[in-house]
Every structure is written in structure tokens, then in C-alpha cells.
Enzyme design. Structure first.
Site, mmCIF file in Angstrom:
data_model
loop_
_atom_site.group_PDB
_atom_site.id
_atom_site.type_symbol
_atom_site.label_atom_id
_atom_site.label_comp_id
_atom_site.label_asym_id
_atom_site.label_seq_id
_atom_site.Cartn_x
_atom_site.Cartn_y
_atom_site.Cartn_z
ATOM 1 N N CYS A 24 0.877 -1.177 0.000
ATOM 2 C CA CYS A 24 0.000 0.000 0.000
ATOM 3 C C CYS A 24 0.920 1.236 0.000
ATOM 4 O O CYS A 24 2.138 1.106 0.158
ATOM 5 C CB CYS A 24 -0.863 0.009 1.252
ATOM 6 S SG CYS A 24 0.145 0.040 2.738
ATOM 7 N N GLU A 138 0.102 -0.918 15.951
ATOM 8 C CA GLU A 138 -0.666 0.299 15.605
ATOM 9 C C GLU A 138 -1.668 0.621 16.731
ATOM 10 O O GLU A 138 -1.834 1.778 17.113
ATOM 11 C CB GLU A 138 -1.396 0.058 14.278
ATOM 12 C CG GLU A 138 -2.177 1.263 13.793
ATOM 13 C CD GLU A 138 -3.055 0.938 12.592
ATOM 14 O OE1 GLU A 138 -2.603 0.236 11.670
ATOM 15 O OE2 GLU A 138 -4.212 1.394 12.587
ATOM 16 N N CYS A 209 -8.540 2.045 6.562
ATOM 17 C CA CYS A 209 -7.989 2.925 5.523
ATOM 18 C C CYS A 209 -8.512 2.563 4.138
ATOM 19 O O CYS A 209 -8.945 1.422 3.904
ATOM 20 C CB CYS A 209 -6.467 2.921 5.559
ATOM 21 S SG CYS A 209 -5.732 1.441 4.881
ATOM 22 N N SER A 282 1.938 -5.817 2.931
ATOM 23 C CA SER A 282 3.382 -5.886 3.192
ATOM 24 C C SER A 282 4.067 -6.931 2.308
ATOM 25 O O SER A 282 5.175 -7.365 2.615
ATOM 26 C CB SER A 282 3.618 -6.198 4.676
ATOM 27 O OG SER A 282 2.827 -7.297 5.063
HETATM 28 S S1 SF4 Z 1 -2.940 2.566 7.185
HETATM 29 FE FE1 SF4 Z 1 -1.594 0.800 7.003
HETATM 30 S S2 SF4 Z 1 -2.535 -0.445 5.377
HETATM 31 FE FE2 SF4 Z 1 -3.454 1.596 5.244
HETATM 32 S S3 SF4 Z 1 -2.227 2.727 3.753
HETATM 33 FE FE3 SF4 Z 1 -1.343 3.138 5.761
HETATM 34 S S4 SF4 Z 1 0.244 1.621 6.088
HETATM 35 FE FE4 SF4 Z 1 -1.045 0.912 4.412
#
Ligand code: SF4
Length: 298
Positions: A24, A138, A209, A282
Site C-alpha cells: 500500500c 498500531e 484505511c 506488506s
Molecule cells: S494505514 Fe496501514 S494499510 Fe493503510 S495505507 Fe497506511 S500503512 Fe497501508
């Protein structure tokens, strides 16, 4: 139909790769920026706090470039401390600064938004519910950032966890929800349904997201037209595991980390006519290409 035609039809497979498979934008930015940092600061030590992404191939590649993955910053070193896309607790930033490190913050902008929404809810007096696994980095960072402003926080991976805290929820007039960015929308819906039945005022920020939503929606559509789905990515990666879970409910699904594992599923692959392939956020492109090549050679 001649035997030749039939054989051709039996052997011909449709193998389709999802458009939104692999890195991503947040992960791409983290990996590219970290490599560039090393190029531009070759004489400095670079430390990434925690795995930059959940993929051992990428971690090994970084290590070969001289970029260290560590759980804690060494005391007697100096250099650059990289904060990965998952974000980090305020004390992690403080600690790195006090030790004399230069900080490069690669927290994904979508993760920053979740942190801001969580802080906003706590400041406004809501009981904060963070949907996600308590041990996910996270989630730990969202919680730590919000905790500075209040202690009324529940981290809930599922409805059962909230049911265990029903008394606390009922005591609060107002409940606010944020979601770890790679959660399944179905999980959020179940949680919201439950919270509606026990809270008086409910404020929800759907912080899954856009990249995750797109990837999940596209993979679901592909699964509906496939006899077999192949999900490529680390078994440690939450978003890859969620993808595999979602698709298992739609069609036969296998979750592999590299093309070598395909050999464990030879019969399934040989019997499938339409095969869909997707990959977590990933998973590097070369690993996906290897899987596509091997599938095409079956
Ligand atoms: S929140 Fe996580 S999965 Fe979504 S774009 Fe950002 S890094 Fe990628």
C-alpha cells in the site's frame, strides 16, 4: 468437441491477479524512504524500531543494506531512529530524542488520522473503544497517544470483549469508536450493532484505511468468480490474515508466504479452473511475481 479441445480446456486455467495486491502507499513510502535514508547517510547508523513491515524478506534486505531492526535503541549509539508506518507511543519519541537520535517519523498518514480521532474522542469525554487486537503495534500506539488525555479506553478485538466490559460501557453516557486501519468491516459492524444496544450516544469513526477497503472489496469480488483464492503474505501480518479470513467464507482459500508453499496444494490447484490471487499490504512485488509464474507453470 475433440479430445484435443477438451484437453486444452481442462488444462487451461484462468489465473487473475487482483489490481490492489501488494504494498500500500504507507508501506511503500516506509520502505523507499528508509532505503533512501541509508543511501544519503551512509556513515550514520540507522535503527528501525520494530519490523518496518511484517515480511522477513524485506527485513533481511534492509539488514543487508546495514539498516538495523531493533526492539530498543542502543544506549551508546547515535544515528537515525526510524518510526515505522504503525506509529509509536509519545514516550518512544521522547526516549529516542533523549538518547540523542535524529527521528524520522514514517507513521502512515492514515494511522495519524486514527490517533487524532482517538485523542479528540477522549478529550471530548467519550469512553473510547479502539477496535483491534491489543498487541497490534498500531493499536498500542493509538492507545498510548490517547491515554495522555484520559484513561477511559477499551481495546476490543471483538464483541465478546466488549460484553465483558458491559458495566463500564453502560456507566458512560457517550461512547466513541475508532478502528485499527486494517480491520474487517464485518467486525466493525458487529461491534457497532452491539454498542447501539448498550450505549446512549454513539460516535463512530470508520478509520479502516481506503487501501484496505479497496483491497478487501476487490478480493471479495474476485473470490466470487474463482474456485480457488491464493492469498500471499506473511502469516504475522494482520491485514493479510484478515484477507484470508474474509475470502475463506466465499471460496476455497489458501494463505501462503512464498511460491514454494504452492507445492503443498498441488491437487487443489490442478483441480481449479479459475484461480484468483491477492496479497497483503506488506508483500513485495517480486514475491507476488514468483507466485504468478509458478501458478502459470502448473
Ligand atoms: S494505514 Fe496501514 S494499510 Fe493503510 S495505507 Fe497506511 S500503512 Fe497501508
Amino acid at each position: 468437441m475433440s479430445l484435443k479441445d477438451w484437453t486444452y480446456r481442462r488444462l487451461k486455467k484462468n489465473i487473475k491477479l487482483a489490481k490492489h495486491a501488494g504494498f500500500c502507499y504507507g508501506v511503500k513510502r516506509a520502505v523507499e524512504t528508509t532505503k533512501k535514508l541509508k543511501e544519503e547517510n551512509n556513515s550514520k547508523e540507522i535503527f528501525v524500531l520494530g519490523e518496518l513491515i511484517h515480511n522477513s524478506h524485506v527485513i533481511n534486505e534492509l539488514s543487508a543494506l546495514g539498516i538495523h531492526t531493533v526492539d530498543e535503541l542502543p544506549e551508546k549509539e547515535t544515528g537515525i531512529c526510524v518510526i515505522r508506518s504503525h506509529g509509536a507511543a509519545p514516550e518512544v519519541f521522547e526516549n529516542a530524542k533523549n538518547k540523542g537520535y535524529e527521528i524520522v517519523d514514517l507513521t502512515c498518514l492514515d494511522v495519524k488520522k486514527v490517533q487524532q480521532k482517538a485523542i479528540e474522542l477522549v478529550k471530548d469525554g467519550y469512553l473510547l473503544v479502539i477496535v483491534g487486537k491489543p498487541e497490534h503495534p498500531e493499536v498500542c500506539a493509538i492507545r498510548a497517544n490517547a491515554q495522555i488525555f484520559g484513561e477511559n479506553i477499551i481495546v476490543a478485538p471483538d464483541v465478546q470483549c466488549l460484553k465483558n466490559n458491559e458495566e463500564q460501557i453502560k456507566k458512560h453516557k457517550r461512547v466513541g469508536v475508532v478502528v485499527q486501519t486494517t480491520q474487517r468491516i464485518e467486525n466493525l459492524k458487529n461491534i457497532v450493532d452491539y454498542l447501539l444496544s448498550v450505549s446512549k450516544e454513539l460516535k463512530i469513526f470508520n478509520t479502516i484505511c481506503a487501501s484496505t477497503s479497496l483491497r478487501q472489496t476487490e478480493a471479495k469480488n474476485l473470490a466470487r468468480e474463482s474456485d480457488l483464492m491464493v492469498v500471499v503474505g506473511s502469516k504475522k501480518s494482520a491485514n493479510t490474515t484478515h484477507l484470508a479470513e474474509i475470502l475463506t467464507g466465499i471460496t476455497k482459500t489458501i494463505h501462503i508466504e512464498t511460491d514454494e508453499e504452492l507445492d503443498n496444494y498441488k491437487e487443489l490447484i490442478q483441480n481449479a479452473e479459475n484461480i484468483g490471487v491477492t496479497a497483503g499490504a506488506s508483500t513485495p512485488d517480486n514475491i507476488i511475481s514468483n507466485v504468478m509464474n509458478k501458478l502459470n507453470n502448473y
